[in-house]
Design a protein around this motif. Structure first.
Motif, short mmCIF file in Angstrom:
data_model
loop_
_atom_site.label_atom_id
_atom_site.label_comp_id
_atom_site.label_asym_id
_atom_site.label_seq_id
_atom_site.Cartn_x
_atom_site.Cartn_y
_atom_site.Cartn_z
N ARG A 67 -14.64 28.79 13.97
CA ARG A 67 -15.45 29.19 15.13
C ARG A 67 -15.15 28.26 16.28
NH1 ARG A 67 -19.36 32.17 12.51
NH2 ARG A 67 -20.73 32.51 14.29
N THR A 110 -16.65 27.44 20.45
CA THR A 110 -17.58 27.79 21.51
C THR A 110 -16.94 27.49 22.86
OG1 THR A 110 -19.48 27.31 20.11
CG2 THR A 110 -19.88 27.32 22.47
N THR A 129 -19.75 32.14 21.60
CA THR A 129 -19.11 31.69 20.37
C THR A 129 -18.12 32.75 19.90
OG1 THR A 129 -21.05 30.43 19.77
CG2 THR A 129 -19.53 30.91 18.00
#
Ligand code: 5GP
Ligand code: MG
Length: 181
Positions: free
Chosen positions: A4, A6, A11
């Protein structure tokens, strides 16, 4: 590499790993090397997004070719009736040449439509497009797309040159907007 990431307020989750992007680019390069082997084409790189894809692809091309960069620019001048897009930086003579546009993504196809329209009087011999990613469900044009790295769902992606408000172009993997949160 992170699963992941951001960027600003959003996100993103990993969608296509870097190695798969490399493999797709290798495949595209093989096709282009074969299709243009006798042609001395001009590769038209659309700034800024296609830079990363173009650099990776160009390193795999063995054909004789020239590279030129263009930027599509929107103007909404007081005298114009609507937004006009123009090609900034195209100073190459395209007469009699095969031209291959390099794109990071094709979404609705509007940008490619503008490019085709603007090059229609340039005297070029043949116009094709190679794109790293393509969203078939969002595509609204009839123009054929010749070389596609990945057909992807109609969701926002970043990485490998694709940005969110300017950020994320340097990510080696391609990430998709996380809509689960
Ligand atoms: P078009 O709709 O003209 O085919 O695409 C227009 C532009 O929208 C693309 O060149 C790209 O800058 C942007 N775009 C469309 N879909 C995405 C996406 O999923 N991610 C990012 N970063 N840009 C996109
Ligand atoms: Mg673009």
């Amino acid at each position: 590499m992170c699963e992941r990431v951001t960027l600003l307020d959003k996100t993103f989750v990993k969608f296509i790993p870097s190695e798969e992007v490399d493999a797709a680019i290798e495949r595209l390069a093989d096709q282009i090397n074969n299709d243009y082997r006798d042609d001395d084409p001009i590769l038209l790189v659309t700034l800024n997004g296609a830079i990363v894809f173009a650099v990776d692809l160009l390193k795999k091309l063995t054909i004789r070719c020239k590279i030129t960069c263009v930027k599509l620019s929107s103007y909404s001048g007081t005298q114009s009736t609507n937004n006009v897009k123009s090609l900034i930086g195209l100073n190459e003579d395209l007469r009699g040449k095969r031209v291959l546009v390099l794109e990071d993504i094709i979404d609705t196809g509007r940008t490619y439509g503008h490019i085709t329209e603007m090059l229609k009087d340039s005297g070029l011999k043949d116009l094709r497009i190679a794109t790293m990613t393509y969203k078939p469900d969002a595509y609204k044009s009839d123009l054929p797309i010749h070389y596609v790295g990945f057909a992807i769902p109609d969701k926002f992606v970043v990485g490998r040159g694709l940005d969110y408000d300017g950020y994320g172009r340097n990510l080696p993997d391609i990430y998709q907007l996380d809509t689960s949160i």
